[in-house]
Every structure is written in C-alpha cells, then in structure tokens.
Design a protein around this motif. Structure first.
Motif, PDB file in Angstrom:
ATOM      1  N   ASN A 264       0.796  -1.229   0.000  1.00  0.00           N
ATOM      2  CA  ASN A 264       0.000   0.000   0.000  1.00  0.00           C
ATOM      3  C   ASN A 264       0.828   1.278   0.000  1.00  0.00           C
ATOM      4  N   ASN A 265       2.100   1.192   0.362  1.00  0.00           N
ATOM      5  CA  ASN A 265       2.954   2.376   0.437  1.00  0.00           C
ATOM      6  C   ASN A 265       4.139   2.325  -0.517  1.00  0.00           C
ATOM      7  N   THR A 266       4.143   1.358  -1.428  1.00  0.00           N
ATOM      8  CA  THR A 266       5.280   1.179  -2.324  1.00  0.00           C
ATOM      9  C   THR A 266       4.811   0.960  -3.747  1.00  0.00           C
ATOM     10  N   VAL A 267       5.418   1.668  -4.692  1.00  0.00           N
ATOM     11  CA  VAL A 267       5.173   1.375  -6.100  1.00  0.00           C
ATOM     12  C   VAL A 267       6.495   1.121  -6.798  1.00  0.00           C
ATOM     13  N   TYR A 268       6.410   0.404  -7.911  1.00  0.00           N
ATOM     14  CA  TYR A 268       7.556   0.146  -8.777  1.00  0.00           C
ATOM     15  C   TYR A 268       7.283   0.762 -10.142  1.00  0.00           C
ATOM     16  N   LEU A 269       8.289   1.392 -10.711  1.00  0.00           N
ATOM     17  CA  LEU A 269       8.210   1.986 -12.040  1.00  0.00           C
ATOM     18  C   LEU A 269       9.175   1.266 -12.957  1.00  0.00           C
ATOM     19  N   ALA A 270       8.821   1.126 -14.229  1.00  0.00           N
ATOM     20  CA  ALA A 270       9.732   0.544 -15.215  1.00  0.00           C
ATOM     21  C   ALA A 270       9.771   1.436 -16.443  1.00  0.00           C
ATOM     22  N   GLU A 272      11.274   1.896 -20.652  1.00  0.00           N
ATOM     23  CA  GLU A 272      11.752   1.242 -21.863  1.00  0.00           C
ATOM     24  C   GLU A 272      13.175   1.695 -22.167  1.00  0.00           C
ATOM     25  N   VAL A 273      13.840   0.900 -22.986  1.00  0.00           N
ATOM     26  CA  VAL A 273      15.174   1.279 -23.445  1.00  0.00           C
ATOM     27  C   VAL A 273      15.041   2.270 -24.590  1.00  0.00           C
ATOM     28  N   LYS A 274      15.674   3.425 -24.438  1.00  0.00           N
ATOM     29  CA  LYS A 274      15.667   4.448 -25.476  1.00  0.00           C
ATOM     30  C   LYS A 274      16.943   5.264 -25.346  1.00  0.00           C
ATOM     31  N   ASP A 275      17.617   5.455 -26.490  1.00  0.00           N
ATOM     32  CA  ASP A 275      18.869   6.224 -26.521  1.00  0.00           C
ATOM     33  C   ASP A 275      19.866   5.666 -25.512  1.00  0.00           C
ATOM     34  N   ASN A 276      19.940   4.336 -25.452  1.00  0.00           N
ATOM     35  CA  ASN A 276      20.908   3.634 -24.602  1.00  0.00           C
ATOM     36  C   ASN A 276      20.693   3.861 -23.110  1.00  0.00           C
ATOM     37  N   THR A 277      19.480   4.260 -22.713  1.00  0.00           N
ATOM     38  CA  THR A 277      19.152   4.374 -21.298  1.00  0.00           C
ATOM     39  C   THR A 277      17.853   3.635 -21.037  1.00  0.00           C
ATOM     40  N   GLY A 278      17.546   3.406 -19.765  1.00  0.00           N
ATOM     41  CA  GLY A 278      16.304   2.740 -19.395  1.00  0.00           C
ATOM     42  C   GLY A 278      16.459   1.238 -19.287  1.00  0.00           C
ATOM     43  N   GLY A 279      15.324   0.539 -19.347  1.00  0.00           N
ATOM     44  CA  GLY A 279      15.330  -0.898 -19.178  1.00  0.00           C
ATOM     45  C   GLY A 279      15.547  -1.310 -17.731  1.00  0.00           C
ATOM     46  N   LYS A 280      15.007  -0.505 -16.794  1.00  0.00           N
ATOM     47  CA  LYS A 280      15.209  -0.753 -15.372  1.00  0.00           C
ATOM     48  C   LYS A 280      13.886  -0.677 -14.621  1.00  0.00           C
ATOM     49  N   ILE A 281      13.921  -1.178 -13.383  1.00  0.00           N
ATOM     50  CA  ILE A 281      12.790  -1.065 -12.470  1.00  0.00           C
ATOM     51  C   ILE A 281      13.250  -0.281 -11.245  1.00  0.00           C
ATOM     52  N   TYR A 282      12.407   0.692 -10.825  1.00  0.00           N
ATOM     53  CA  TYR A 282      12.723   1.549  -9.693  1.00  0.00           C
ATOM     54  C   TYR A 282      11.642   1.397  -8.622  1.00  0.00           C
ATOM     55  N   LYS A 283      12.036   1.593  -7.384  1.00  0.00           N
ATOM     56  CA  LYS A 283      11.103   1.482  -6.266  1.00  0.00           C
ATOM     57  C   LYS A 283      10.835   2.854  -5.664  1.00  0.00           C
ATOM     58  N   VAL A 284       9.561   3.141  -5.371  1.00  0.00           N
ATOM     59  CA  VAL A 284       9.160   4.432  -4.826  1.00  0.00           C
ATOM     60  C   VAL A 284       8.438   4.220  -3.497  1.00  0.00           C
ATOM     61  N   ASP A 285       8.908   4.876  -2.451  1.00  0.00           N
ATOM     62  CA  ASP A 285       8.269   4.836  -1.136  1.00  0.00           C
ATOM     63  C   ASP A 285       7.251   5.971  -1.066  1.00  0.00           C
ATOM     64  N   LEU A 286       5.975   5.634  -1.201  1.00  0.00           N
ATOM     65  CA  LEU A 286       4.947   6.659  -1.170  1.00  0.00           C
ATOM     66  C   LEU A 286       4.829   7.310   0.206  1.00  0.00           C
ATOM     67  N   GLY A 287       5.152   6.558   1.254  1.00  0.00           N
ATOM     68  CA  GLY A 287       5.070   7.107   2.592  1.00  0.00           C
ATOM     69  C   GLY A 287       5.984   8.294   2.783  1.00  0.00           C
ATOM     70  N   ALA A 288       7.112   8.314   2.057  1.00  0.00           N
ATOM     71  CA  ALA A 288       8.049   9.423   2.177  1.00  0.00           C
ATOM     72  C   ALA A 288       7.540  10.665   1.466  1.00  0.00           C
ATOM     73  N   LEU A 289       6.544  10.494   0.602  1.00  0.00           N
ATOM     74  CA  LEU A 289       6.032  11.610  -0.176  1.00  0.00           C
ATOM     75  C   LEU A 289       4.873  12.314   0.500  1.00  0.00           C
ATOM     76  N   LYS A 290       4.095  11.562   1.269  1.00  0.00           N
ATOM     77  CA  LYS A 290       2.873  12.122   1.822  1.00  0.00           C
ATOM     78  C   LYS A 290       3.177  13.036   3.009  1.00  0.00           C
ATOM     79  N   PRO A 291       2.480  14.147   3.121  1.00  0.00           N
ATOM     80  CA  PRO A 291       2.704  15.061   4.247  1.00  0.00           C
ATOM     81  C   PRO A 291       2.476  14.372   5.587  1.00  0.00           C
ATOM     82  N   LYS A 292       3.322  14.678   6.545  1.00  0.00           N
ATOM     83  CA  LYS A 292       3.178  14.093   7.884  1.00  0.00           C
ATOM     84  C   LYS A 292       1.992  14.746   8.608  1.00  0.00           C
ATOM     85  N   PRO A 293       1.195  13.959   9.330  1.00  0.00           N
ATOM     86  CA  PRO A 293       0.035  14.518  10.045  1.00  0.00           C
ATOM     87  C   PRO A 293       0.471  15.454  11.167  1.00  0.00           C
TER      88      PRO A 293
END
Length: 293
Positions: A264-270, A272-293
């Motif tokens: 519920n607090n984590t997403v992964y982004l992928a 495409e390969v373009k101009d010799n970059t990309g082709g990877k998967i990244y992890k995003v912590d949504l909890g770090a983005l949301k404002p603290k109460p």
C-alpha cells in the motif's frame, strides 16, 4: 501539492536528492535484453516477482521476472496478436488483464482487454479466458482531426469490478487533458462511459499519461508520465478523480510506461530502453512523499 519524489531502486538503494536534480545510483534491477519495450507491470506478492509485457511489434507473451532481473517463466497467449499491448493489471483472485488498447494514430476499432486466468499462468501456453472489447462513443472519426486525438491509451486500473481507462492525449496543442472512461469487467462488447477528465500540465513530454495502478487496499491509485507521478487518495467511488491529488516530480526523465504497487505504500516503475538508457525497475516509497500529520 508538488514535491521532490524520493525514489529508491529495487535493491533498496536510494536515489540521491539534494533538493535540486537527483541522480540514480549504480545499483538497480536491469531488465533482460529481450525486454526493451516493457509497457505494463504487475507485482505478484505471492511469488515476489513481476509479470510484464511489451507493446506493439513484440510477441503475444507475458513474462515473469524475478528480483534478480531474470525471466523465470514465459507464457504465450494462444491465438492472440499483440496489436498494441500497453497495460497489465490483476483482480483480487490473481487473474491478469492485458490492456490491448494502444491507439497511437486513433484509428483502431478493435480495442480490447484480455483476461488470463491465474491457474494458467504457469503453463507454457494459455487461452484467453474472456475478451472485453469496447469503443469510445465520443469518437466519430478514425482518425479524428489532429486537435482531437484523445483516444490512445496506455493506462488503466481495476476498481469495483470496472476498468478505468486514462487516455493518452496526442492532440495538436496538447493541454494535458486525459479522458477517464469506465468499462465493466464483463465479457462482451461495451460502449465505454466517459466519467471524468483529468488535467495534468500542458507539456506532452512530462504530462501524457503512460501508466496507472491501484493499491491493494484500494484507497490510493497513481498515474504515471515520463517524469511525474500523481497520487490520488480519498476519492469518491463514484467519481474517482474527486479525491486529493498530489503531483510529484521524478527529476528523472525516461520512457516510463509501467507502474505497479508492491504494497500500500510502495510502487515500482519501469522504463523502456531508449537512446541507450532505461530498461530498469525503480522502487518508490509513497510514505516518504505524503505530508506528515
């Protein structure tokens, strides 16, 4: 609200941020060389692996990718051509759904969502369990005039047994408009219902919608572009764009076309390969983005 996106790579190594431009560290999950055009991603918690697919011009296959980046299994979808597979999601039972609705030129009349049963995923070949076909009633010309090219799509979510499709605007004079359509998760042909409109920003490279994902608890969903992530929370089940929407800059531009929730607090982004970059998967912590109460 806009904020700098705190991104970490799949190996849990963080993306360095100094409040300005971010740089990706060397550690990451690299997709295999034969998966250069990944356009859909689904994380399967039961096997700690990703299911993925590629878009037009590639084989009609699904690929199970493990945490080391290697392909663990390839599933050929029988009797189905990959016209333009652009998205992947699942229901609560673990059945997968392929969004065959890529429509770059706005000329297609065969838009489809293909259901693959969970029990068939580990076979070498699988039949499509259901075909959900649809049309956009507002589209009257194929293609429309170049200022009304609203009917490409690369993003959808499954919620309350309906698919919500977010169109990719290819119109001349791009203004960030993405049409939100609803299609029931039911075999047969349907007229997609235009339920709402989403407006990001007016720069195509940064604001055309390329992916979407719903959290496991169905309280949050995200929209993706090549350089941004939008988080939508507290939405009305009858008007899903009426929730709290926060926009986050990735400070990392690449051909990102895939997003999925790990929890519920984590997403992964992928990307495409373009101009010799990309082709990877990244992890995003949504909890770090949301404002603290």
């Amino acid at each position: 609200m806009k904020s700098l996106l705190a991104v970490s790579l799949f190996s849990l190594t963080t993306l360095v941020s100094c409040g300005q431009k971010s740089e990706i560290t060397k550690d990451h999950i690299i997709l295999p060389n034969n998966l250069k055009e990944v356009s859909g991603l689904y994380y399967d918690t039961s096997s700690n692996s990703f299911w993925t697919l590629q878009d037009s011009g590639n084989k009609g296959e699904l690929y199970q990718v493990k945490a080391d980046g290697k392909i663990a299994h390839t599933l050929k979808i029988k009797n189905q051509k990959n016209i333009d597979w652009e998205e992947l999601t699942a229901d609560r039972e673990g059945n997968l759904y392929i969004g065959d609705f890529g429509n770059n030129k706005n000329t297609r009349k065969d838009l489809r969502i293909l259901k693959i049963n969970k029990e068939d995923l580990q076979k070498d070949k699988a039949d499509v369990a259901d075909i959900i076909s649809f049309e956009y009633p507002e589209q009257k010309a194929f293609p429309p005039k170049d200022t009304e090219l609203f009917y490409d799509a690369e993003a959808f979510i499954l919620y309350n047994n309906n698919f919500y499709i977010f169109t990719k605007n290819r119109s001349k004079g791009f203004d960030g408009t993405s049409l939100v359509y609803k299609v029931p998760n039911k075999a047969g042909h349907h007229k997609a219902e235009h339920v709402q409109t989403f407006n990001g920003c007016n720069v195509y490279k940064h604001c055309a919608i390329t992916g979407a994902a719903m959290s496991p608890d169905e309280k949050t969903f995200v929209l993706l572009s090549h350089s941004k992530l939008w988080i939508i929370e507290g939405f009305n089940p009858n008007a899903i764009m009426d929730g709290k929407i926060t926009e986050h800059k990735l400070h990392h531009v690449s051909q990102k076309e895939s997003v999925t929730f790990g929890d519920n607090n984590t997403v992964y982004l992928a990307d495409e390969v373009k101009d010799n970059t990309g082709g990877k998967i990244y992890k995003v912590d949504l909890g770090a983005l949301k404002p603290k109460p």
